[in-house]
Design an enzyme around this catalytic site. Structure first.
Site, PDB file in Angstrom:
ATOM      1  N   HIS A 116      42.829 -99.909  22.378  1.00 44.57           N
ATOM      2  CA  HIS A 116      43.042-101.537  21.896  1.00 44.57           C
ATOM      3  C   HIS A 116      42.251-102.282  22.943  1.00 44.57           C
ATOM      4  CE1 HIS A 116      46.810 -99.754  21.682  1.00 44.57           C
ATOM      5  NE2 HIS A 116      47.326-100.844  20.945  1.00 44.57           N
TER       6      HIS A 116
ATOM      7  N   ASP B  99      42.675-102.172  26.904  1.00 46.40           N
ATOM      8  CA  ASP B  99      42.857-100.655  27.192  1.00 46.40           C
ATOM      9  C   ASP B  99      41.713-100.597  28.227  1.00 46.40           C
ATOM     10  OD1 ASP B  99      45.134-100.737  26.306  1.00 46.40           O
ATOM     11  OD2 ASP B  99      43.960 -99.121  24.631  1.00 46.40           O
TER      12      ASP B  99
ATOM     13  N   ASP C 262      48.358 -91.168  13.219  1.00 38.96           N
ATOM     14  CA  ASP C 262      48.416 -90.807  14.797  1.00 38.96           C
ATOM     15  C   ASP C 262      49.581 -89.363  14.852  1.00 38.96           C
ATOM     16  OD1 ASP C 262      46.975 -93.292  16.012  1.00 38.96           O
ATOM     17  OD2 ASP C 262      48.498 -94.210  16.328  1.00 38.96           O
TER      18      ASP C 262
HETATM   19  C1  XLS Z   1      52.878 -98.417  19.144  1.00 38.71           C
HETATM   20  C2  XLS Z   1      51.438 -97.455  18.327  1.00 38.71           C
HETATM   21  C3  XLS Z   1      50.040 -97.988  18.853  1.00 38.71           C
HETATM   22  C4  XLS Z   1      49.533 -98.055  17.987  1.00 38.71           C
HETATM   23  C5  XLS Z   1      47.997 -98.548  18.049  1.00 38.71           C
HETATM   24  O1  XLS Z   1      53.643 -97.554  18.985  1.00 38.71           O
HETATM   25  O2  XLS Z   1      51.224 -96.154  18.151  1.00 38.71           O
HETATM   26  O3  XLS Z   1      50.652 -96.906  19.267  1.00 38.71           O
HETATM   27  O4  XLS Z   1      48.750 -96.475  17.269  1.00 38.71           O
HETATM   28  O5  XLS Z   1      48.053-100.233  18.513  1.00 38.71           O
HETATM   29 NI    NI Z   2      49.919 -95.251  16.940  1.00 34.49          NI
END
Ligand code: XLS
Ligand code: NI
Ligand code: NI
Length: 436
Positions: free
Chosen positions: A100, A103, A295
């Site tokens: 982000h 970050d 993810d």
């Molecule tokens: C939060 C999300 C975040 C996204 C990116 O729960 O997983 O980390 O992956 O903004």
């Molecule tokens: Ni995420």
């Protein structure tokens, strides 16, 4: 000076090795189904967890020992941290990372100062990418931490918040382009509601779509050709997030005419919070042509929130890889470890153990899934199970040639449904165990 002096470059030593700072299954150049593991898996480090996570929870402050962190949230500190991030990723042997905006660089007193802070760090990230060959899988903007986003960003009741978020995403797309980022992610952040008494739901969802159209339009204008991704999550921080699950996001994308531009970034722990399994979410997205990236993490059976643990369950990774291979892989997406070490795992070396475990679990899942596919027993079973649709009345229905009247006539003549066959769930579960 090295931040991880005690850790050498992590190498593949094979399943027999007892070295826990080595890969036992992830062998980057090994070929599976015609592609190397590196090409299939496209592992990515999440900057927010790995470089910014300190282990704070609602009951206590951070516990992480990170000797490279300075006292203040300065640009200098951010630059130093970025060098550490690349040392970590190089030693780990990961090919991608994600971040982000906030970050990687601290927020300034004004938008202009924040943008300038970001530019300074991005210049270094670019140098480090060129030095190491590590690439940006995706960029995104943090539209949830600052109090200005208390009511959401694109879905805020306050039009100024929408405007500020637009400025932030404009810049985030620019830096993602500058760094050759292959995707750009929208995760809802606070886009949702806590209570419908104070919420104009229709207006908020319309605004979210307008926001995405603005982003897509701007990307076109500046020639950013990365893939846009929308990340489903049903709740947390809001009671109800607008990007609930794969089916909900796909409906949103199609309803607002965004299907040419946006795919999904699917997260394991978000799937389970939505009451689904990860493989359900992957199958739903894949079958509709919306599988973009994942993810990778896992929740905890006993905890009902987004615990973001590193994935180590081979059943989970096998099922993920079965879906991913089935739908032709993730490119230009990848497997981003949106996962954090536990608060009790506070030493720098724990970051290595965590990622090694996740990478090995996915490499093993890939090999097992490929073996299952090569033998074809599972696929064969499913094909056979649906064979009534391949000819006769089934083919007529699928071909659009049947009507209620013709189906009634068919059944009047035939009398009743052919005897059903067993679903053999237990046999198939046992079959999968033979590959593990
Ligand atoms: C939060 C999300 C975040 C996204 C990116 O729960 O997983 O980390 O992956 O903004
Ligand atoms: Ni995420
Ligand atoms: Ni998450």
């Amino acid at each position: 000076m090295s931040a991880f002096p005690e850790v050498e470059k992590i190498v593949y030593e094979g399943p027999e090795s007892k070295n826990l700072l080595a890969f036992h299954h992830y062998n980057p150049d090994e070929v599976v189904e015609g592609k190397t593991m590196r090409e299939h898996l496209r592992f990515s480090v999440a900057y927010w967890h790995t470089m910014r996570g300190a282990g704070a929870d609602p009951f206590g402050v951070g516990t992480a020992i990170r000797p490279w962190e300075g006292e203040s949230d300065s640009v200098e500190n951010a630059l130093n941290r970025a060098r550490v991030a690349f040392e970590f990723m190089e030693k780990l042997g990961v090919d991608f990372y994600c971040f982000h905006d906030r970050d990687v660089a601290p927020e300034g007193a004004t938008l202009a100062e924040s943008n300038s802070n970001l530019d300074q760090v991005v210049a270094l990230l670019k140098e480090e990418q060129e030095r190491t060959g590590i690439k940006l899988l995706w960029g995104t903007a943090n539209l949830f931490s600052n109090p200005r986003y208390v009511h959401g960003a694109a879905t805020s009741c306050n039009a100024d918040a929408f405007a500020y978020a637009s400025a932030q995403v404009k810049k985030a797309i620019e830096v993602t382009k500058e760094l050759g980022g292959e995707n750009y992610v929208f995760w809802g952040g606070r886009e949702g509601y806590q209570n419908l008494y104070n919420t104009d739901l229709k207006r908020e969802v319309d605004h979210l779509a307008a926001f995405m159209h603005l982003a897509v339009g701007y990307a076109k204008e500046i020639g950013f050709d990365g893939q846009f991704l929308f990340e489903p999550k049903p709740k947390e921080p809001t009671k109800h997030q607008y990007d609930f699950d794969s089916a909900n996001c796909i409906n949103f994308i199609r309803s607002y005419g965004l299907e040419e531009h946006i795919k999904l970034n699917i997260e394991t722990n978000h799937a389970t919070l939505a009451g689904h399994t990860m493989e359900h979410e992957l199958e739903y997205a894949g079958s509709q042509g919306f599988l973009g990236s994942i993810d990778a993490n896992t929740g905890d059976l006993l905890l009902g929130w987004d615990t973001d643990q590193f994935p180590t369950d081979i059943y989970l990774t096998t099922r993920c890889m079965l879906s991913i291979l089935k739908y032709g892989g993730l490119v230009p997406g990848g497997i981003n470890f949106d996962a954090k070490v536990r608060r009790e795992s506070f030493e720098p070396v724990d970051l290595f153990h965590a990622h090694i475990g996740g990478m090995d679990a996915f490499a093993r899942g890939l090999k097992i899934a490929a073996a299952i596919r090569a033998e074809g027993i599972l696929d064969g079973f499913v094909t056979e199970r649906y064979s009534s649709w391949d000819s006769g009345i089934g083919a007529e229905i699928e071909g659009g040639e049947a009507s209620f009247a013709s189906l009634e006539q068919y059944m009047l003549e035939k009398g009743d449904v052919e005897p059903n066959v067993s679903g053999r769930q237990e046999m198939l579960e046992n079959l999968i165990n033979t590959y593990l």
